[in-house]
Motif scaffolding. Structure first.
Motif, PDB file in Angstrom:
ATOM      1  N   PRO A  68      12.581  41.186  19.314  1.00 56.25           N
ATOM      2  CA  PRO A  68      13.473  42.038  18.526  1.00 56.25           C
ATOM      3  C   PRO A  68      14.895  42.112  19.071  1.00 56.25           C
ATOM      4  N   ASP A  69      15.116  41.692  20.309  1.00 54.78           N
ATOM      5  CA  ASP A  69      16.426  41.848  20.928  1.00 54.78           C
ATOM      6  C   ASP A  69      17.239  40.553  21.014  1.00 54.78           C
ATOM      7  N   LEU A  70      16.997  39.606  20.108  1.00 55.07           N
ATOM      8  CA  LEU A  70      17.771  38.366  20.116  1.00 55.07           C
ATOM      9  C   LEU A  70      19.233  38.662  19.781  1.00 55.07           C
ATOM     10  N   PRO A  71      20.160  38.018  20.485  1.00 57.54           N
ATOM     11  CA  PRO A  71      21.562  38.215  20.136  1.00 57.54           C
ATOM     12  C   PRO A  71      21.907  37.491  18.831  1.00 57.54           C
ATOM     13  N   ALA A  72      22.967  37.936  18.184  1.00 57.77           N
ATOM     14  CA  ALA A  72      23.458  37.259  16.978  1.00 57.77           C
ATOM     15  C   ALA A  72      24.017  35.896  17.368  1.00 57.77           C
ATOM     16  N   VAL A  73      23.923  34.943  16.452  1.00 58.23           N
ATOM     17  CA  VAL A  73      24.438  33.596  16.691  1.00 58.23           C
ATOM     18  C   VAL A  73      25.521  33.258  15.686  1.00 58.23           C
ATOM     19  N   LEU A  74      26.323  32.266  16.032  1.00 55.40           N
ATOM     20  CA  LEU A  74      27.317  31.725  15.111  1.00 55.40           C
ATOM     21  C   LEU A  74      26.625  30.633  14.311  1.00 55.40           C
ATOM     22  N   ALA A  75      26.398  30.863  13.019  1.00 55.61           N
ATOM     23  CA  ALA A  75      25.677  29.872  12.227  1.00 55.61           C
ATOM     24  C   ALA A  75      25.931  30.081  10.746  1.00 55.61           C
ATOM     25  N   ASP A  76      25.857  29.004   9.999  1.00 56.79           N
ATOM     26  CA  ASP A  76      25.903  29.045   8.546  1.00 56.79           C
ATOM     27  C   ASP A  76      24.456  29.201   8.067  1.00 56.79           C
ATOM     28  N   ASP A  77      24.163  30.323   7.421  1.00 57.80           N
ATOM     29  CA  ASP A  77      22.790  30.622   6.991  1.00 57.80           C
ATOM     30  C   ASP A  77      22.165  29.495   6.176  1.00 57.80           C
ATOM     31  N   ASP A  78      22.923  28.949   5.230  1.00 62.31           N
ATOM     32  CA  ASP A  78      22.378  27.902   4.366  1.00 62.31           C
ATOM     33  C   ASP A  78      22.048  26.642   5.148  1.00 62.31           C
ATOM     34  N   ARG A  79      22.925  26.250   6.052  1.00 60.07           N
ATOM     35  CA  ARG A  79      22.705  25.014   6.821  1.00 60.07           C
ATOM     36  C   ARG A  79      21.543  25.173   7.802  1.00 60.07           C
ATOM     37  N   ILE A  80      21.459  26.329   8.444  1.00 55.63           N
ATOM     38  CA  ILE A  80      20.344  26.541   9.363  1.00 55.63           C
ATOM     39  C   ILE A  80      19.045  26.656   8.571  1.00 55.63           C
ATOM     40  N   GLY A  81      19.120  27.183   7.352  1.00 54.66           N
ATOM     41  CA  GLY A  81      17.949  27.185   6.471  1.00 54.66           C
ATOM     42  C   GLY A  81      17.464  25.772   6.208  1.00 54.66           C
ATOM     43  N   GLN A  82      18.405  24.832   6.011  1.00 54.31           N
ATOM     44  CA  GLN A  82      18.039  23.428   5.803  1.00 54.31           C
ATOM     45  C   GLN A  82      17.362  22.851   7.042  1.00 54.31           C
ATOM     46  N   VAL A  83      17.890  23.174   8.207  1.00 53.15           N
ATOM     47  CA  VAL A  83      17.310  22.681   9.458  1.00 53.15           C
ATOM     48  C   VAL A  83      15.877  23.201   9.601  1.00 53.15           C
ATOM     49  N   LEU A  84      15.703  24.504   9.402  1.00 52.61           N
ATOM     50  CA  LEU A  84      14.363  25.089   9.517  1.00 52.61           C
ATOM     51  C   LEU A  84      13.404  24.508   8.482  1.00 52.61           C
TER      52      LEU A  84
END
Length: 129
Positions: A9-25
């Protein structure tokens, strides 16, 4: 195939484009699910590291022979070239995933103990300031 998620629950925020990381996942999870036999598991987990968050997709699937690991992110590279492109993919999904992660300041890598031993794909993203 069961899908297990382990996210602290304590993961830090990351710099990422939601759509692109969605594609990676989507690509990494799709591969893991495709190559994991029924009755086995795929796990997604994340952990904070120095200045980055690492996301790991681990499966209990067919694994990757050692001689193929260094080429796995090469465009059009396929471990079994005899498989049809319809059933085995085009060989560009991991290349695209690598490009998308690296364009966001991250890195991506694959590990496997070999055929029949499952695979682990991990990518990192920089922590937001």
């Amino acid at each position: 195939v069961s899908l297990e998620v382990e996210l602290p629950p304590d993961l830090p925020a990351v710099l990422a484009d939601d759509d692109r990381i969605g594609q990676v996942l989507l690509n990494l999870l799709g591969n893991a699910l495709q190559y994991t036999p029924a009755g086995r598991a795929v796990r997604i987990s994340a952990r904070g590291a120095v200045a980055e968050v690492q996301i790991e997709i681990r499966d209990e699937g067919i694994g990757i022979p050692a001689e193929h690991l260094q080429h796995i992110f090469t465009r059009f590279y396929r471990i079994d070239p005899s498989r049809s492109r319809a059933g085995g993919g085009s060989g560009i999904g991991l290349t695209i995933a690598k490009h998308l992660v690296e364009r966001q300041g991250g890195r991506i890598w694959a590990e496997s103990l070999g055929a029949g031993q499952g695979s682990r794909f991990t990518f990192s993203l920089p922590v937001a300031p």
